[in-house]
Design an enzyme around this catalytic site. Structure first.
Site, PDB file in Angstrom:
ATOM      1  N   ASN A 168      -4.805   6.038   6.826  1.00 47.37           N
ATOM      2  CA  ASN A 168      -4.546   4.791   6.440  1.00 47.37           C
ATOM      3  C   ASN A 168      -5.605   4.212   5.271  1.00 47.37           C
ATOM      4  O   ASN A 168      -6.814   3.880   5.640  1.00 47.37           O
ATOM      5  CB  ASN A 168      -5.024   4.006   7.798  1.00 47.37           C
ATOM      6  N   PRO A 171     -11.405   1.385   3.274  1.00 47.49           N
ATOM      7  CA  PRO A 171     -11.979   0.237   3.344  1.00 47.49           C
ATOM      8  C   PRO A 171     -11.669  -0.881   4.287  1.00 47.49           C
ATOM      9  O   PRO A 171     -10.419  -1.082   4.633  1.00 47.49           O
ATOM     10  CB  PRO A 171     -11.944  -0.420   1.973  1.00 47.49           C
ATOM     11  N   ASN A 172     -12.809  -1.304   4.968  1.00 46.91           N
ATOM     12  CA  ASN A 172     -12.978  -2.428   5.810  1.00 46.91           C
ATOM     13  C   ASN A 172     -12.283  -2.073   7.422  1.00 46.91           C
ATOM     14  O   ASN A 172     -12.546  -3.180   8.127  1.00 46.91           O
ATOM     15  CB  ASN A 172     -12.040  -3.514   5.215  1.00 46.91           C
ATOM     16  N   ARG A 185     -12.785  -8.191  11.652  1.00 48.81           N
ATOM     17  CA  ARG A 185     -12.076  -8.844  10.695  1.00 48.81           C
ATOM     18  C   ARG A 185     -10.691  -9.171  11.067  1.00 48.81           C
ATOM     19  O   ARG A 185      -9.894  -8.590  11.845  1.00 48.81           O
ATOM     20  CB  ARG A 185     -11.907  -7.586   9.597  1.00 48.81           C
ATOM     21  N   ARG A 218       4.164  -8.511   5.277  1.00 44.48           N
ATOM     22  CA  ARG A 218       3.240  -9.216   4.687  1.00 44.48           C
ATOM     23  C   ARG A 218       3.498  -9.722   3.064  1.00 44.48           C
ATOM     24  O   ARG A 218       4.542  -9.825   2.743  1.00 44.48           O
ATOM     25  CB  ARG A 218       1.895  -8.501   4.835  1.00 44.48           C
ATOM     26  N   HIS A 265      -2.209   0.127  -1.839  1.00 47.56           N
ATOM     27  CA  HIS A 265      -1.714  -0.577  -2.733  1.00 47.56           C
ATOM     28  C   HIS A 265      -1.950  -0.478  -4.353  1.00 47.56           C
ATOM     29  O   HIS A 265      -1.591  -1.388  -5.076  1.00 47.56           O
ATOM     30  CB  HIS A 265      -1.514  -2.078  -2.220  1.00 47.56           C
ATOM     31  N   HIS A 277      -0.496   2.216   9.198  1.00 44.66           N
ATOM     32  CA  HIS A 277      -1.132   0.909   8.823  1.00 44.66           C
ATOM     33  C   HIS A 277      -0.930   0.258  10.207  1.00 44.66           C
ATOM     34  O   HIS A 277       0.297   0.303  10.814  1.00 44.66           O
ATOM     35  CB  HIS A 277      -0.326   0.261   8.001  1.00 44.66           C
ATOM     36  N   ILE A 278      -2.280  -0.631  10.688  1.00 40.43           N
ATOM     37  CA  ILE A 278      -2.150  -1.268  11.968  1.00 40.43           C
ATOM     38  C   ILE A 278      -1.238  -2.536  11.917  1.00 40.43           C
ATOM     39  O   ILE A 278      -0.306  -2.558  12.916  1.00 40.43           O
ATOM     40  CB  ILE A 278      -3.487  -1.626  12.200  1.00 40.43           C
ATOM     41  N   GLU A 290       1.149   8.645   6.733  1.00 44.04           N
ATOM     42  CA  GLU A 290       0.555   7.300   6.596  1.00 44.04           C
ATOM     43  C   GLU A 290       0.657   6.231   7.800  1.00 44.04           C
ATOM     44  O   GLU A 290       1.675   6.245   8.344  1.00 44.04           O
ATOM     45  CB  GLU A 290       1.199   6.493   5.419  1.00 44.04           C
ATOM     46  N   ALA A 334      -6.638  -0.885   1.909  1.00 42.79           N
ATOM     47  CA  ALA A 334      -6.318  -1.803   0.668  1.00 42.79           C
ATOM     48  C   ALA A 334      -6.041  -0.936  -0.479  1.00 42.79           C
ATOM     49  O   ALA A 334      -5.313  -1.066  -1.164  1.00 42.79           O
ATOM     50  CB  ALA A 334      -7.539  -2.691   0.009  1.00 42.79           C
ATOM     51  N   TYR A 338      -5.437  -7.916  12.961  1.00 41.45           N
ATOM     52  CA  TYR A 338      -5.604  -6.314  13.215  1.00 41.45           C
ATOM     53  C   TYR A 338      -6.109  -6.246  14.808  1.00 41.45           C
ATOM     54  O   TYR A 338      -6.453  -5.118  15.254  1.00 41.45           O
ATOM     55  CB  TYR A 338      -6.860  -5.896  12.294  1.00 41.45           C
TER      56      TYR A 338
HETATM   57  C1  DQA Z   1      -3.802  -1.913   6.355  1.00 35.52           C
HETATM   58  C2  DQA Z   1      -3.061  -3.005   5.608  1.00 35.52           C
HETATM   59  C3  DQA Z   1      -3.415  -3.005   4.187  1.00 35.52           C
HETATM   60  O1  DQA Z   1      -2.589  -3.733   3.264  1.00 35.52           O
HETATM   61  C4  DQA Z   1      -4.832  -3.680   4.407  1.00 35.52           C
HETATM   62  O2  DQA Z   1      -5.514  -3.840   3.097  1.00 35.52           O
HETATM   63  C5  DQA Z   1      -5.848  -2.928   5.218  1.00 35.52           C
HETATM   64  C6  DQA Z   1      -5.319  -2.536   6.315  1.00 35.52           C
HETATM   65  C7  DQA Z   1      -3.288  -2.046   8.000  1.00 35.52           C
HETATM   66  O3  DQA Z   1      -3.703  -1.034   8.679  1.00 35.52           O
HETATM   67  O4  DQA Z   1      -2.691  -2.597   8.312  1.00 35.52           O
HETATM   68  O5  DQA Z   1      -7.006  -2.904   4.896  1.00 35.52           O
HETATM   69  O6  DQA Z   1      -3.799  -0.661   5.881  1.00 35.52           O
END
Ligand code: DQA
Length: 146
Positions: free
Chosen positions: A73, A9-10, A17, A106, A79, A99-100, A97, A76, A22
């Site tokens: 990836n 998501p997102n 965003r 964090r 977690h 994560h950007i 896995e 959210a 990011y």
């Molecule tokens: C993310 C890190 C996550 O905590 C966050 O909710 C995201 C993006 C990243 O790519 O850094 O949406 O997965």
């Protein structure tokens, strides 16, 4: 070799965003970068994004018998989602896995990764390059067997 790349998501809002976290590049830029890297490696690629947990579970399940490895990836859902962890365990294929951002530096709620428990590697904090690193890793480990 076929690799399925799944984004949660997102991530479709990349470029808009939280650019301080990011970056300014868009989701389309990310897809282009992944596609170019796959082409360079000679790997078949499918890139998927959804904002819905069940759709992500369905996509992971669809990899069974179709793809050789997964890059994910879960955003959210990283977690929170035991369902995504269970889906990765169900298909039981090599998964990495990504994560950007560097989630380890964090908020406390980002310190647990359920999906990561079913992944053999994590690249976090390398920006979009983390996806390329994941593809290269999977190709190096499994590509020659295909
Ligand atoms: C993310 C890190 C996550 O905590 C966050 O909710 C995201 C993006 C990243 O790519 O850094 O949406 O997965």
């Amino acid at each position: 070799m076929k690799i399925l790349v799944i984004n949660g998501p997102n991530l479709n809002m990349l470029g808009i965003r939280e650019p301080d976290v990011y970056g300014h590049d868009t989701y389309e830029d990310l897809v282009r970068m992944i596609t170019d890297a796959a082409l360079g490696l000679g790997v078949e690629i499918e890139v998927f994004q959804s904002n819905h947990e069940g759709a992500l579970v369905d996509k992971i399940q669809s990899a069974y018998g179709d793809a050789d490895a997964i890059v994910i990836n879960p955003a959210a859902y990283t977690h929170t989602s035991v369902a995504i962890l269970d889906a990765l365990k169900a298909v039981s294929m090599p998964a990495v896995e990504v994560h950007i951002s560097n989630v380890s530096e964090r908020e406390a709620f980002r310190q647990i990764s359920y999906a990561g428990m079913a992944c053999e590697k994590t690249y976090a904090g390398y920006g979009f390059d983390g996806y390329v690193m994941a593809l290269e890793y999977l190709f190096k480990e499994y590509g020659d067997k295909k």
